[in-house]
Scaffold this active site. Structure first.
Site, PDB file in Angstrom:
ATOM      1  N   TYR A 127       0.838  -1.206   0.000  1.00 38.20           N
ATOM      2  CA  TYR A 127       0.000   0.000   0.000  1.00 38.20           C
ATOM      3  C   TYR A 127       0.882   1.268   0.000  1.00 38.20           C
ATOM      4  O   TYR A 127       0.804   2.079  -0.896  1.00 38.20           O
ATOM      5  CB  TYR A 127      -0.865   0.079   1.262  1.00 38.20           C
ATOM      6  CG  TYR A 127      -1.995  -0.912   1.411  1.00 38.20           C
ATOM      7  CD1 TYR A 127      -2.511  -1.632   0.342  1.00 38.20           C
ATOM      8  CD2 TYR A 127      -2.579  -1.101   2.667  1.00 38.20           C
ATOM      9  CE1 TYR A 127      -3.561  -2.529   0.523  1.00 38.20           C
ATOM     10  CE2 TYR A 127      -3.629  -1.984   2.853  1.00 38.20           C
ATOM     11  CZ  TYR A 127      -4.121  -2.697   1.777  1.00 38.20           C
ATOM     12  OH  TYR A 127      -5.155  -3.563   1.977  1.00 38.20           O
ATOM     13  N   SER A 128       1.681   1.425   1.086  1.00 40.85           N
ATOM     14  CA  SER A 128       2.374   2.704   1.315  1.00 40.85           C
ATOM     15  C   SER A 128       3.369   3.033   0.214  1.00 40.85           C
ATOM     16  O   SER A 128       3.991   2.139  -0.367  1.00 40.85           O
ATOM     17  CB  SER A 128       3.128   2.657   2.646  1.00 40.85           C
ATOM     18  OG  SER A 128       2.257   2.368   3.692  1.00 40.85           O
ATOM     19  N   SER A 160       6.438  -4.749   4.876  1.00 41.20           N
ATOM     20  CA  SER A 160       6.892  -5.738   5.849  1.00 41.20           C
ATOM     21  C   SER A 160       6.954  -7.115   5.207  1.00 41.20           C
ATOM     22  O   SER A 160       6.007  -7.518   4.514  1.00 41.20           O
ATOM     23  CB  SER A 160       5.925  -5.806   7.038  1.00 41.20           C
ATOM     24  OG  SER A 160       5.850  -4.565   7.664  1.00 41.20           O
ATOM     25  N   GLU A 243      -7.422  -5.231   9.901  1.00 39.13           N
ATOM     26  CA  GLU A 243      -6.084  -5.115  10.495  1.00 39.13           C
ATOM     27  C   GLU A 243      -6.160  -4.550  11.907  1.00 39.13           C
ATOM     28  O   GLU A 243      -5.475  -5.003  12.807  1.00 39.13           O
ATOM     29  CB  GLU A 243      -5.209  -4.211   9.615  1.00 39.13           C
ATOM     30  CG  GLU A 243      -3.806  -3.982  10.181  1.00 39.13           C
ATOM     31  CD  GLU A 243      -2.894  -3.215   9.223  1.00 39.13           C
ATOM     32  OE1 GLU A 243      -3.337  -2.885   8.108  1.00 39.13           O
ATOM     33  OE2 GLU A 243      -1.742  -2.959   9.603  1.00 39.13           O
TER      34      GLU A 243
HETATM   35  C1  LIG Z   1       6.972  -1.334  11.258  1.00 41.84           C
HETATM   36  C2  LIG Z   1       6.153  -0.842  10.110  1.00 41.84           C
HETATM   37  C3  LIG Z   1       5.622  -1.743   9.221  1.00 41.84           C
HETATM   38  C4  LIG Z   1       4.874  -1.306   8.129  1.00 41.84           C
HETATM   39  N1  LIG Z   1       4.427  -2.246   7.236  1.00 41.84           N
HETATM   40  C5  LIG Z   1       3.769  -1.827   6.127  1.00 41.84           C
HETATM   41  C6  LIG Z   1       3.368  -2.780   5.132  1.00 41.84           C
HETATM   42  O1  LIG Z   1       3.590  -3.987   5.279  1.00 41.84           O
HETATM   43  N2  LIG Z   1       2.758  -2.323   4.026  1.00 41.84           N
HETATM   44  C7  LIG Z   1       2.488  -1.002   3.830  1.00 41.84           C
HETATM   45  O2  LIG Z   1       1.911  -0.666   2.801  1.00 41.84           O
HETATM   46  N3  LIG Z   1       2.863  -0.068   4.748  1.00 41.84           N
HETATM   47  C8  LIG Z   1       3.499  -0.455   5.882  1.00 41.84           C
HETATM   48  N4  LIG Z   1       3.903   0.477   6.817  1.00 41.84           N
HETATM   49  C9  LIG Z   1       3.680   1.888   6.539  1.00 41.84           C
HETATM   50  C10 LIG Z   1       2.674   2.559   7.479  1.00 41.84           C
HETATM   51  O3  LIG Z   1       1.360   2.174   7.187  1.00 41.84           O
HETATM   52  C11 LIG Z   1       2.908   4.069   7.341  1.00 41.84           C
HETATM   53  O4  LIG Z   1       4.215   4.342   7.790  1.00 41.84           O
HETATM   54  C12 LIG Z   1       1.913   4.874   8.137  1.00 41.84           C
HETATM   55  O5  LIG Z   1       0.618   4.748   7.619  1.00 41.84           O
HETATM   56  C13 LIG Z   1       2.308   6.364   8.179  1.00 41.84           C
HETATM   57  O6  LIG Z   1       2.564   6.851   6.908  1.00 41.84           O
HETATM   58  P1  LIG Z   1       3.928   7.644   6.586  1.00 41.84           P
HETATM   59  O7  LIG Z   1       5.069   6.833   7.085  1.00 41.84           O
HETATM   60  O8  LIG Z   1       3.915   7.992   5.141  1.00 41.84           O
HETATM   61  O9  LIG Z   1       3.881   8.931   7.469  1.00 41.84           O
HETATM   62  P2  LIG Z   1       3.085  10.288   7.133  1.00 41.84           P
HETATM   63  O10 LIG Z   1       1.717   9.969   6.665  1.00 41.84           O
HETATM   64  O11 LIG Z   1       3.948  11.123   6.241  1.00 41.84           O
HETATM   65  O12 LIG Z   1       2.978  10.953   8.572  1.00 41.84           O
HETATM   66  C14 LIG Z   1       4.083  11.646   9.171  1.00 41.84           C
HETATM   67  C15 LIG Z   1       3.585  12.240  10.482  1.00 41.84           C
HETATM   68  O13 LIG Z   1       2.528  13.181  10.217  1.00 41.84           O
HETATM   69  C16 LIG Z   1       1.359  12.833  10.934  1.00 41.84           C
HETATM   70  N5  LIG Z   1       0.185  13.110  10.115  1.00 41.84           N
HETATM   71  C17 LIG Z   1       0.002  12.808   8.802  1.00 41.84           C
HETATM   72  N6  LIG Z   1      -1.214  13.197   8.396  1.00 41.84           N
HETATM   73  C18 LIG Z   1      -1.843  13.730   9.466  1.00 41.84           C
HETATM   74  C19 LIG Z   1      -3.142  14.286   9.693  1.00 41.84           C
HETATM   75  N7  LIG Z   1      -4.040  14.353   8.713  1.00 41.84           N
HETATM   76  N8  LIG Z   1      -3.443  14.727  10.944  1.00 41.84           N
HETATM   77  C20 LIG Z   1      -2.534  14.655  11.954  1.00 41.84           C
HETATM   78  N9  LIG Z   1      -1.289  14.143  11.805  1.00 41.84           N
HETATM   79  C21 LIG Z   1      -0.942  13.676  10.577  1.00 41.84           C
HETATM   80  C22 LIG Z   1       1.474  11.344  11.187  1.00 41.84           C
HETATM   81  O14 LIG Z   1       0.701  10.946  12.304  1.00 41.84           O
HETATM   82  C23 LIG Z   1       2.971  11.193  11.413  1.00 41.84           C
HETATM   83  O15 LIG Z   1       3.287  11.529  12.750  1.00 41.84           O
HETATM   84  C24 LIG Z   1       4.643   0.067   7.928  1.00 41.84           C
HETATM   85  C25 LIG Z   1       5.170   0.991   8.841  1.00 41.84           C
HETATM   86  C26 LIG Z   1       5.911   0.562   9.916  1.00 41.84           C
HETATM   87  C27 LIG Z   1       6.482   1.554  10.867  1.00 41.84           C
END
Ligand SMILES: Cc1cc2nc3c(=O)[nH]c(=O)nc-3n(C[C@H](O)[C@H](O)[C@H](O)COP(=O)(O)OP(=O)(O)OC[C@H]3O[C@@H](n4cnc5c(N)ncnc54)[C@H](O)[C@@H]3O)c2cc1C
Length: 383
Positions: A127-128, A160, A243
């Protein structure tokens, strides 16, 4: 809501405990020499769970599960997490399979589900993207129809277990000219398809769990589209609900608190009163989280639907509690707690603290969870 297990539930709980004590491969809970060794044992555990139809416990029997009730799932998840048994966090079981059951064609159910339930195939979730995490619908990876195939180009990140998954559960943009939620589609893709490049990302705890994955002119058969073209957002949203409602899986927090209490009682190290008080707070948190899990399961048992607001609250509370417990553990062990593994048992708490940082990011960050609970759960205005 009933806090007591009935006779059948108590018998099932005992069956799970017996399996953990007698049915797991030798050395499953020791420190493994390599990631490959850990993975080998994990797959052995999955095969043994599958033999009992426990790998996909809540799935209907026709797809290889046992059609377990929410309470049975809770009992199972609790025991597995409390004893730290690996191999039970399985994306194929937790959300790919349930979405395929809802939106997939019969031939897709036949092709994918039994191989998930019997442990043959592992799935990862694609997804991400670098520019799409919390705002997941902003994803840009493209799929363009070409005859009987779609051609995929783009990049996914934080995938992951992508480096050992057999299949990927992929969300991509199929129509760039409509509002962002309306142009997405979901596919099943073999992870060894030509044009896929997997690069490791090492987390701050020093382990290789997730990856970045590049797609360069990757051909995926159109038959692998799951659900309707451009309605993929709904598949993703339903999958995220599955999930976030994995009840009971947080009872490893209870285990950590129990272990810390036992250590303090038996070894009697000198620790500050403030640390004891923190431990009391964590013990209260653990009890609260357990009550939340039982509440969710009993509501789901009565109504047939997982209460989304409470499931989100439990996910949020459990993730933050785990971080607090990991920090308290380091205070209990002082300097020793900062050592690298495998120097001492305290060192696993150092790893636990570093790994716990991800708890409030994976599966949706705490800020996003709070926003969803505020608006959808409590009905507060959006702005
Ligand atoms: C250990 C781990 C495993 C993962 N495994 C997978 C996987 O298997 N497949 C997959 O697709 N993804 C995976 N992810 C990704 C995960 O779903 C994303 O990291 C998560 O959704 C946050 O997105 P981002 O990292 O782009 O951060 P961003 O969305 O850029 O956020 C950065 C910061 O801004 C804040 N923020 C963003 N938007 C808002 C808002 N509207 N209001 C308030 N605060 C906000 C967030 O809370 C965060 O603190 C994994 C992440 C981790 C850490």
């Amino acid at each position: 809501m009933n806090f007591h297990l009935d006779a059948d539930q108590t018998a099932f709980q005992q069956e799970v405990v017996d399996f953990i004590e007698q049915g797991l491969p030798d050395g499953w809970d020791s420190e493994h020499e390599s990631f490959a060794e850990a993975l080998r044992i994990e797959r052995q555990i999955m095969t043994r769970l599958a033999a009992k139809h426990w790998l996909a416990l809540p799935w209907p029997k026709e797809f290889g599960g046992l059609g377990a009730s929410p309470m049975q799932q809770l009992i199972f998840n609790e025991q597995m997490a409390y004893h730290g048994v690996p191999g039970t966090m399985n994306m194929g079981v937790a959300w790919v399979g349930p979405v395929v059951m809802l939106y997939g064609r019969d031939d897709q159910k036949a092709q994918y589900l039994s191989r998930i339930a019997d442990g043959s195939d592992l799935w990862c979730t694609l997804y991400s993207e670098p520019g799409a995490g919390s705002d997941l619908a902003a994803m840009q990876t493209r799929a363009v129809r070409d005859g009987d195939d779609y051609i995929i180009n783009g990049q996914k990140i934080w995938t992951s277990f992508g480096h050992y998954a057999d299949w990927g559960w992929l969300a991509v943009r199929t129509d760039p000219d409509v509002p962002k939620h309306k142009g997405l589609s979901t596919f099943a893709i073999k992870m060894d398809t030509p044009g896929i490049t997997i690069r490791p990302l090492v987390n701050m705890a020093g382990t290789h769990e997730f990856n970045e994955i590049f797609f360069e002119d990757v051909r995926v058969p159109a038959a692998n589209l799951v659900g309707e073209e451009n309605r993929g957002w709904y598949n993703v949203a339903v999958g995220l609900d599955f999930e976030r409602s994995s009840i009971g899986a947080t009872s490893n927090s209870r285990r950590m608190v129990d272990d810390l209490v036992t250590y303090l009682r038996t070894e009697k190290p000198r620790i500050d009163n403030a640390v004891k008080h923190r431990l009391v707070d964590e013990a209260i948190g653990v009890a609260l989280l357990r009550n939340m899990a039982y509440y969710i399961a009993s509501r789901q048992e009565k109504t047939g639907i997982a209460p989304t607001r409470e499931a989100q609250m439990a996910k949020l509370f459990g993730a933050e509690l785990q971080q607090r417990i990991a920090a308290t553990a380091l205070q209990v062990f002082g300097m020793e707690g900062q050592a690298h593994r495998p120097v001492s048992r305290a060192a696993s708490y150092r790893y636990g603290l570093l790994r716990s940082v991800a708890n409030t990011i994976e599966g949706g960050t705490s800020e996003i969870q709070r926003s969803v609970i505020a608006t959808r759960g409590l009905g507060l205005p959006r702005e």
